[in-house]
Write a protein that holds these residues in place. Structure first.
Motif, mmCIF file in Angstrom:
data_model
loop_
_atom_site.group_PDB
_atom_site.id
_atom_site.type_symbol
_atom_site.label_atom_id
_atom_site.label_comp_id
_atom_site.label_asym_id
_atom_site.label_seq_id
_atom_site.Cartn_x
_atom_site.Cartn_y
_atom_site.Cartn_z
ATOM 1 N N SER A 53 68.324 43.460 -2.915
ATOM 2 C CA SER A 53 67.872 42.280 -3.650
ATOM 3 C C SER A 53 67.171 42.728 -4.917
ATOM 4 O O SER A 53 66.510 43.776 -4.924
ATOM 5 C CB SER A 53 66.893 41.455 -2.803
ATOM 6 N N PRO A 54 67.259 41.952 -6.007
ATOM 7 C CA PRO A 54 66.477 42.292 -7.208
ATOM 8 C C PRO A 54 64.974 42.221 -6.958
ATOM 9 O O PRO A 54 64.191 42.830 -7.694
ATOM 10 C CB PRO A 54 66.931 41.248 -8.236
ATOM 11 N N TYR A 55 64.570 41.500 -5.924
ATOM 12 C CA TYR A 55 63.148 41.382 -5.575
ATOM 13 C C TYR A 55 62.574 42.704 -5.083
ATOM 14 O O TYR A 55 61.392 42.986 -5.275
ATOM 15 C CB TYR A 55 63.010 40.291 -4.506
ATOM 16 N N THR A 59 63.589 45.248 -9.027
ATOM 17 C CA THR A 59 64.949 45.691 -9.394
ATOM 18 C C THR A 59 65.180 47.187 -9.159
ATOM 19 O O THR A 59 66.315 47.665 -9.323
ATOM 20 C CB THR A 59 65.344 45.362 -10.863
ATOM 21 N N ALA A 83 69.576 36.349 -4.727
ATOM 22 C CA ALA A 83 69.109 35.729 -5.962
ATOM 23 C C ALA A 83 68.115 34.630 -5.601
ATOM 24 O O ALA A 83 68.150 34.085 -4.496
ATOM 25 C CB ALA A 83 70.275 35.155 -6.759
ATOM 26 N N TYR A 86 62.091 36.621 -7.120
ATOM 27 C CA TYR A 86 61.948 37.766 -8.012
ATOM 28 C C TYR A 86 60.552 38.366 -8.003
ATOM 29 O O TYR A 86 60.310 39.378 -8.659
ATOM 30 C CB TYR A 86 62.351 37.365 -9.437
ATOM 31 N N TYR A 93 65.729 28.894 -8.366
ATOM 32 C CA TYR A 93 67.030 28.671 -7.754
ATOM 33 C C TYR A 93 67.900 27.754 -8.610
ATOM 34 O O TYR A 93 68.839 27.137 -8.102
ATOM 35 C CB TYR A 93 66.866 28.074 -6.362
ATOM 36 N N THR A 97 69.999 30.319 -13.526
ATOM 37 C CA THR A 97 69.336 31.564 -13.117
ATOM 38 C C THR A 97 70.131 32.288 -12.047
ATOM 39 O O THR A 97 70.240 33.523 -12.073
ATOM 40 C CB THR A 97 67.916 31.272 -12.624
ATOM 41 N N SER A 100 73.012 34.018 -13.904
ATOM 42 C CA SER A 100 72.573 35.154 -14.730
ATOM 43 C C SER A 100 71.991 36.269 -13.870
ATOM 44 O O SER A 100 72.150 37.464 -14.187
ATOM 45 C CB SER A 100 71.542 34.694 -15.772
ATOM 46 N N SER A 101 71.347 35.903 -12.777
ATOM 47 C CA SER A 101 70.779 36.905 -11.872
ATOM 48 C C SER A 101 71.873 37.782 -11.289
ATOM 49 O O SER A 101 71.727 39.012 -11.206
ATOM 50 C CB SER A 101 70.005 36.211 -10.750
ATOM 51 N N GLU A 104 73.126 40.313 -13.838
ATOM 52 C CA GLU A 104 72.193 41.430 -13.979
ATOM 53 C C GLU A 104 72.298 42.366 -12.780
ATOM 54 O O GLU A 104 72.265 43.597 -12.931
ATOM 55 C CB GLU A 104 70.773 40.892 -14.125
ATOM 56 N N SER A 105 72.431 41.801 -11.580
ATOM 57 C CA SER A 105 72.579 42.630 -10.376
ATOM 58 C C SER A 105 73.844 43.468 -10.442
ATOM 59 O O SER A 105 73.840 44.647 -10.084
ATOM 60 C CB SER A 105 72.587 41.752 -9.123
#
Length: 310
Positions: A53-55, A59, A83, A86, A93, A97, A100-101, A104-105
């Motif tokens: 997860s980006p969280y 990242t 997603a 963050y 949510y 976003t 786009s999330s 980025e991932s």
């Protein structure tokens, strides 16, 4: 390694799967090179599902995992990311976003698609935003081929009871509800079967409760749960056993729970975990541990909005 079918996805996933949160130094400072070796060791042990997860580590986990992924064949594993969450208190949510999330991932993960995209910890927001914005975004990403399957995750089981009749997703991630101290995930199985939703179980050690080190200071479990889990861990130690081994064996043993995520950034640990599930469980020790944990059986803690914590 054993493999089980994940819902109606058609995917056969390893009963033990790899949670890459540790690669983000979430639990301790980690060496990125060792983290990369850990992922490769997981694949060599037969693990074929990787979750991130980006969280996780703001990242960092995705970045390290992306480097590891670039060093092997993409067809060796199924890849899951998330997603919507963050930061500790940072959630978004919205459709824009979510889209786009993922982009980025994908850049961090050095791939052009993921097998699963989960909406991360959705119990913290009202369901309308999930139903009206986030789920349509997932469906759009599926149509574009950027994700193969969609899902939701969170702690309260009431979250899934509320949402699954209202949204169409392929899988869920549930954590801390099928472990030595909490078997309540089993009550969700009929609902998952009805809607043909795949199940990924996570945190067989209950986020560190089942350890002689004791739960971390931030752990939200009630004190009585922490004390009982410590007693159970110490009993295992006295008997020359490791409660982590028993916990991993137990959580991966149920035939209706396709896979269980474990996280580590140590190659030896993931190899050991994979070997444990091939060994027979110590039934006598298991019964003694379950007896100690009986007074706090299925005791959980609140997470998110009141709707899911009644």
């Amino acid at each position: 390694m054993k493999y089980r079918l994940l819902g109606s996805t058609g995917l056969e996933v390893s009963t033990l799967s790899f949670g890459a949160s540790s690669l983000g130094s979430v639990f301790r400072e980690t060496d990125d090179r060792e983290g990369i070796r850990t992922m490769h060791a997981a694949l060599d042990a037969g693990i074929n599902l990787i979750d991130v997860s980006p969280y996780y580590g703001a990242t960092k986990a995705e970045t390290v995992l992306g480097e590891a992924i670039s060093q092997t064949s993409r067809d060796r594993f199924y890849l899951s990311t998330k997603a919507g969450r963050y930061g500790i208190d940072t959630f978004d949510y919205s459709r824009a976003t979510i889209i786009s999330s993922l982009e980025e991932s994908l850049r961090r993960l050095k791939t052009d698609y993921v097998d699963f995209l989960f909406l991360h910890d959705i119990e913290f927001v009202q369901p309308d935003i999930i139903i009206e914005e986030a789920i349509p975004a997932l469906n759009s990403l599926k149509e574009q081929g950027k994700i193969r399957f969609s899902g939701i995750c969170g702690l309260p089981l009431a979250l899934f009871e509320h949402m699954l009749p209202k949204v169409q997703v392929d899988a869920i991630i549930s954590y801390c509800h099928y472990s030595l101290n909490d078997h309540s995930l089993l009550k969700l199985l009929p609902l998952l079967e009805k809607h043909q939703v795949g199940l990924i179980n996570a945190s067989p050690l209950s986020m560190g409760l089942l350890s002689t080190r004791g739960a971390p200071d931030w752990h939200p479990a009630p004190e009585k749960v922490k004390e009982a889990c410590m007693r159970a861990a110490k009993l295992a130690e006295v008997k020359g056993a490791d409660i982590a081994k028993l916990a991993v064996q137990f959580s991966t043993s149920h035939p209706s729970i396709p896979t269980t995520l474990v996280s580590t950034a140590n190659p030896d640990n993931i190899i050991r975990n994979a070997a444990w599930i091939e060994e027979p469980i110590d039934e006598e020790l298991l019964n003694e541990i379950l007896q100690i944990l009986q007074p706090i059986h299925n005791v959980t803690w609140e997470s998110g909005i009141p709707l899911y914590n009644k």
